[in-house]
Design a protein around this motif. Structure first.
Motif, PDB file in Angstrom:
ATOM      1  N   UNK A  37       0.828  -1.202   0.000  1.00  0.00           N
ATOM      2  CA  UNK A  37       0.000   0.000   0.000  1.00  0.00           C
ATOM      3  C   UNK A  37       0.861   1.251   0.000  1.00  0.00           C
ATOM      4  N   UNK A  38       0.422   2.230  -0.767  1.00  0.00           N
ATOM      5  CA  UNK A  38       1.116   3.519  -0.796  1.00  0.00           C
ATOM      6  C   UNK A  38       0.850   4.240   0.515  1.00  0.00           C
ATOM      7  N   UNK A  39       1.902   4.694   1.201  1.00  0.00           N
ATOM      8  CA  UNK A  39       1.701   5.389   2.475  1.00  0.00           C
ATOM      9  C   UNK A  39       1.085   6.777   2.300  1.00  0.00           C
ATOM     10  N   UNK A  42      -2.771   5.522  -0.307  1.00  0.00           N
ATOM     11  CA  UNK A  42      -3.510   4.308   0.010  1.00  0.00           C
ATOM     12  C   UNK A  42      -3.771   3.371  -1.145  1.00  0.00           C
ATOM     13  N   UNK A  43      -3.283   3.689  -2.355  1.00  0.00           N
ATOM     14  CA  UNK A  43      -3.446   2.763  -3.478  1.00  0.00           C
ATOM     15  C   UNK A  43      -2.734   1.458  -3.160  1.00  0.00           C
ATOM     16  N   UNK A  44      -3.323   0.334  -3.593  1.00  0.00           N
ATOM     17  CA  UNK A  44      -2.733  -0.966  -3.313  1.00  0.00           C
ATOM     18  C   UNK A  44      -2.153  -1.600  -4.550  1.00  0.00           C
ATOM     19  N   UNK A  49       7.391  -3.679  -7.130  1.00  0.00           N
ATOM     20  CA  UNK A  49       7.932  -2.866  -8.221  1.00  0.00           C
ATOM     21  C   UNK A  49       6.900  -1.824  -8.683  1.00  0.00           C
ATOM     22  N   UNK A  50       5.633  -2.224  -8.711  1.00  0.00           N
ATOM     23  CA  UNK A  50       4.574  -1.289  -9.115  1.00  0.00           C
ATOM     24  C   UNK A  50       4.412  -0.171  -8.094  1.00  0.00           C
ATOM     25  N   UNK A  51       4.519  -0.509  -6.823  1.00  0.00           N
ATOM     26  CA  UNK A  51       4.437   0.518  -5.779  1.00  0.00           C
ATOM     27  C   UNK A  51       5.598   1.496  -5.901  1.00  0.00           C
ATOM     28  N   UNK A  52       6.806   0.990  -6.153  1.00  0.00           N
ATOM     29  CA  UNK A  52       7.970   1.879  -6.297  1.00  0.00           C
ATOM     30  C   UNK A  52       7.790   2.821  -7.481  1.00  0.00           C
ATOM     31  N   UNK A  53       7.270   2.304  -8.619  1.00  0.00           N
ATOM     32  CA  UNK A  53       7.017   3.152  -9.787  1.00  0.00           C
ATOM     33  C   UNK A  53       5.994   4.213  -9.440  1.00  0.00           C
ATOM     34  N   UNK A  58       4.271   8.850  -9.951  1.00  0.00           N
ATOM     35  CA  UNK A  58       2.843   9.152 -10.005  1.00  0.00           C
ATOM     36  C   UNK A  58       2.291   9.875  -8.789  1.00  0.00           C
ATOM     37  N   UNK A  59       2.594   9.404  -7.592  1.00  0.00           N
ATOM     38  CA  UNK A  59       1.934   9.907  -6.387  1.00  0.00           C
ATOM     39  C   UNK A  59       2.382  11.336  -6.061  1.00  0.00           C
ATOM     40  N   UNK A  60       1.452  12.263  -6.091  1.00  0.00           N
ATOM     41  CA  UNK A  60       1.743  13.647  -5.746  1.00  0.00           C
ATOM     42  C   UNK A  60       2.522  14.400  -6.799  1.00  0.00           C
TER      43      UNK A  60
END
Length: 99
Positions: A37-39, A42-44, A49-53, A58-60
């Motif tokens: 989960x993105x801190x 909250x996207x899961x 690797x997808x979270x790191x990308x 993407x985030x913010x």
């Protein structure tokens, strides 16, 4: 009787085969657990690797890639490619990258 119940225990009731028996377990969209989960938002994600990308690009962050024909923006180059293919068919595919 020989053909209808061949291979089944005579004391066990025959059951109708399910889709899982025929095709294996069906994979449904979104059925995997999203353990990463993105801190921030909250996207899961199912793969780290997808979270790191997501965190890096993407985030913010403002959308970086722009369609040269209508100005539609996206955070991923592939999304703008798909947009051009669908909405501007017949046009040359190129993307404006504004870091």
């Amino acid at each position: 009787m020989l053909y209808g119940n061949y291979g089944i225990n005579p004391y066990q009731e025959a059951r109708k085969p399910s889709e899982d028996d025929l095709y294996g377990p069906l994979r449904r969209r979104g059925s995997k657990k999203k353990n990463y989960l993105c801190p921030k938002c909250g996207n899961g994600y199912t793969v780290v690797k997808s979270l790191k990308r997501h965190l890096r690009y993407e985030c913010g962050v403002a959308p970086r890639f722009k369609c040269p024909y209508c100005g539609t923006r996206s955070k991923q180059r592939a999304h703008v490619n798909e947009h051009i293919r669908r909405k501007h068919s017949g046009q040359h595919i190129y993307i404006i990258d504004s870091p």
